[in-house]
Design a protein around this motif. Sequence first.
Motif, PDB file in Angstrom:
ATOM      1  N   GLY A  93     -11.391 -17.751  18.217  1.00 11.73           N
ATOM      2  CA  GLY A  93     -10.475 -18.837  18.542  1.00 11.73           C
ATOM      3  C   GLY A  93      -9.444 -19.122  17.467  1.00 11.73           C
ATOM      4  N   LYS A  94      -9.421 -18.320  16.408  1.00  9.27           N
ATOM      5  CA  LYS A  94      -8.461 -18.498  15.319  1.00  9.27           C
ATOM      6  C   LYS A  94      -7.156 -17.762  15.645  1.00  9.27           C
ATOM      7  N   GLU A  95      -6.051 -18.319  15.188  1.00  8.95           N
ATOM      8  CA  GLU A  95      -4.748 -17.668  15.354  1.00  8.95           C
ATOM      9  C   GLU A  95      -4.460 -16.792  14.140  1.00  8.95           C
ATOM     10  N   ARG A  96      -4.201 -15.509  14.414  1.00  8.63           N
ATOM     11  CA  ARG A  96      -3.868 -14.561  13.360  1.00  8.63           C
ATOM     12  C   ARG A  96      -2.355 -14.342  13.325  1.00  8.63           C
ATOM     13  N   TYR A  97      -1.816 -14.163  12.117  1.00  7.01           N
ATOM     14  CA  TYR A  97      -0.390 -13.899  11.955  1.00  7.01           C
ATOM     15  C   TYR A  97      -0.204 -12.688  11.048  1.00  7.01           C
ATOM     16  N   LEU A  98       0.833 -11.906  11.356  1.00  8.49           N
ATOM     17  CA  LEU A  98       1.048 -10.657  10.633  1.00  8.49           C
ATOM     18  C   LEU A  98       2.537 -10.327  10.565  1.00  8.49           C
ATOM     19  N   VAL A  99       2.993  -9.881   9.397  1.00  7.45           N
ATOM     20  CA  VAL A  99       4.336  -9.315   9.235  1.00  7.45           C
ATOM     21  C   VAL A  99       4.203  -8.040   8.412  1.00  7.45           C
ATOM     22  N   TRP A 100       5.110  -7.098   8.634  1.00  2.50           N
ATOM     23  CA  TRP A 100       5.057  -5.859   7.872  1.00  2.50           C
ATOM     24  C   TRP A 100       6.442  -5.256   7.740  1.00  2.50           C
ATOM     25  N   SER A 101       6.591  -4.432   6.716  1.00  7.59           N
ATOM     26  CA  SER A 101       7.804  -3.654   6.533  1.00  7.59           C
ATOM     27  C   SER A 101       7.431  -2.381   5.789  1.00  7.59           C
ATOM     28  N   TYR A 102       8.275  -1.372   5.901  1.00  5.57           N
ATOM     29  CA  TYR A 102       7.967  -0.078   5.286  1.00  5.57           C
ATOM     30  C   TYR A 102       9.222   0.510   4.670  1.00  5.57           C
ATOM     31  N   ALA A 154       0.825  -1.210   0.000  1.00  9.41           N
ATOM     32  CA  ALA A 154       0.000   0.000   0.000  1.00  9.41           C
ATOM     33  C   ALA A 154       0.858   1.258   0.000  1.00  9.41           C
ATOM     34  N   GLY A 155       0.512   2.179  -0.877  1.00  7.37           N
ATOM     35  CA  GLY A 155       1.183   3.472  -0.886  1.00  7.37           C
ATOM     36  C   GLY A 155       0.705   4.322   0.285  1.00  7.37           C
ATOM     37  N   SER A 198      10.357   3.436   1.279  1.00  5.90           N
ATOM     38  CA  SER A 198      10.056   4.295   0.113  1.00  5.90           C
ATOM     39  C   SER A 198       8.564   4.603  -0.005  1.00  5.90           C
ATOM     40  N   GLY A 199       7.919   4.791   1.143  1.00  5.50           N
ATOM     41  CA  GLY A 199       6.507   5.158   1.133  1.00  5.50           C
ATOM     42  C   GLY A 199       5.551   4.016   0.907  1.00  5.50           C
ATOM     43  N   ILE A 200       6.051   2.777   0.816  1.00  7.25           N
ATOM     44  CA  ILE A 200       5.207   1.603   0.577  1.00  7.25           C
ATOM     45  C   ILE A 200       5.186   0.732   1.827  1.00  7.25           C
ATOM     46  N   LEU A 201       3.981   0.449   2.323  1.00  8.05           N
ATOM     47  CA  LEU A 201       3.812  -0.467   3.451  1.00  8.05           C
ATOM     48  C   LEU A 201       3.511  -1.861   2.906  1.00  8.05           C
ATOM     49  N   HIS A 202       4.369  -2.809   3.223  1.00  8.66           N
ATOM     50  CA  HIS A 202       4.166  -4.197   2.798  1.00  8.66           C
ATOM     51  C   HIS A 202       3.561  -4.984   3.958  1.00  8.66           C
ATOM     52  N   LEU A 203       2.370  -5.534   3.735  1.00  4.75           N
ATOM     53  CA  LEU A 203       1.659  -6.315   4.743  1.00  4.75           C
ATOM     54  C   LEU A 203       1.467  -7.747   4.248  1.00  4.75           C
ATOM     55  N   GLU A 204       1.685  -8.705   5.154  1.00  6.41           N
ATOM     56  CA  GLU A 204       1.336 -10.097   4.897  1.00  6.41           C
ATOM     57  C   GLU A 204       0.575 -10.610   6.112  1.00  6.41           C
ATOM     58  N   ALA A 205      -0.564 -11.234   5.870  1.00  5.50           N
ATOM     59  CA  ALA A 205      -1.406 -11.710   6.973  1.00  5.50           C
ATOM     60  C   ALA A 205      -2.040 -13.050   6.599  1.00  5.50           C
ATOM     61  N   TRP A 206      -2.233 -13.904   7.592  1.00  5.49           N
ATOM     62  CA  TRP A 206      -2.865 -15.194   7.355  1.00  5.49           C
ATOM     63  C   TRP A 206      -3.402 -15.755   8.667  1.00  5.49           C
ATOM     64  N   ASP A 212       8.304   7.440  11.429  1.00  6.34           N
ATOM     65  CA  ASP A 212       7.869   7.421  12.824  1.00  6.34           C
ATOM     66  C   ASP A 212       6.351   7.381  12.936  1.00  6.34           C
ATOM     67  N   VAL A 213       5.635   7.971  11.966  1.00  9.48           N
ATOM     68  CA  VAL A 213       4.172   7.911  11.969  1.00  9.48           C
ATOM     69  C   VAL A 213       3.705   6.478  11.693  1.00  9.48           C
ATOM     70  N   VAL A 214       4.270   5.863  10.663  1.00 10.83           N
ATOM     71  CA  VAL A 214       3.898   4.485  10.322  1.00 10.83           C
ATOM     72  C   VAL A 214       4.225   3.545  11.477  1.00 10.83           C
ATOM     73  N   SER A 215       5.396   3.713  12.065  1.00  8.69           N
ATOM     74  CA  SER A 215       5.798   2.858  13.181  1.00  8.69           C
ATOM     75  C   SER A 215       4.871   3.024  14.371  1.00  8.69           C
ATOM     76  N   MET A 216       4.493   4.275  14.672  1.00  3.31           N
ATOM     77  CA  MET A 216       3.601   4.530  15.795  1.00  3.31           C
ATOM     78  C   MET A 216       2.237   3.876  15.585  1.00  3.31           C
ATOM     79  N   VAL A 217       1.654   4.043  14.391  1.00  5.76           N
ATOM     80  CA  VAL A 217       0.333   3.484  14.112  1.00  5.76           C
ATOM     81  C   VAL A 217       0.373   1.954  14.112  1.00  5.76           C
ATOM     82  N   MET A 218       1.423   1.376  13.525  1.00 11.33           N
ATOM     83  CA  MET A 218       1.542  -0.078  13.501  1.00 11.33           C
ATOM     84  C   MET A 218       1.734  -0.637  14.908  1.00 11.33           C
ATOM     85  N   GLU A 219       2.575   0.001  15.704  1.00 11.27           N
ATOM     86  CA  GLU A 219       2.786  -0.459  17.080  1.00 11.27           C
ATOM     87  C   GLU A 219       1.506  -0.354  17.902  1.00 11.27           C
ATOM     88  N   ASP A 220       0.749   0.697  17.659  1.00 14.17           N
ATOM     89  CA  ASP A 220      -0.521   0.871  18.359  1.00 14.17           C
ATOM     90  C   ASP A 220      -1.503  -0.241  17.976  1.00 14.17           C
TER      91      ASP A 220
END
Length: 240
Positions: A48-57, A8-9, A59-67, A15-23
Amino acid sequence: MARYIEDAGINQPLDVVSMVMEDYIYHNHYTRTDWNGEPVYSCRDAFGKERYLVWSYASGILHLEAWLKDAFGKEANLSGIGSGKSGKEFQKSLEELLNKLRTHSGDTDNIGYIGEDPFMHHEEVQAQPISEQGWSNGIPGNPYGVPGAPGGIQGVPGGIPDTNASAALVLGIIGLLLGACSPIIGLILGIVGKNKCHMADTSVGTGKTANIICTVAIILSIVMLLVELFWGIGGMISMG
């Protein structure tokens, strides 16, 4: 690999992205864990389902993977078969997260503190503005002492113990011991333990060991049942 993937662009300061993601991670009760050697965030939702998430940021692009973790301990897509309402709610929360990031003002002067929730944080740790913290490649630091994350409360080893994994391990061991002499009981205990494994993290530690032992207990019990069956059939034939 059955994952929800989004690039996502955002075009916000780090620091804004990190703050929102940490929150988001903190208030949804995620903890750091391991998925087949990959460092990820994990939590259990209201279904009761287990959620998993990874992210990185970068050049202005947030990469999310979830399952989600399916009944066989594998990756399940959020919109795939079996994901149900849990997957829809998970994807909706991620979409709301992206919208929050895109519409954020970018002002970090009055963003508050993650440590505003006192029951989850160490009272001796002094809160500091998020803009003064450091993150690297989407892996946040944790100066507030959240259990189960890097830099967490001293003496808390990796967060809350998984009771399902422990119960599965006990059932698997007993099932394995009884598999040879009482295969029916061993089979039942192995199956019950396997069901417990489906509600635990079986990628590492106790959960992984329990999953292996329960599987062996089931296989041993089935083999012994077949042996007893063949002996019975052989005895009937010889008597005939």
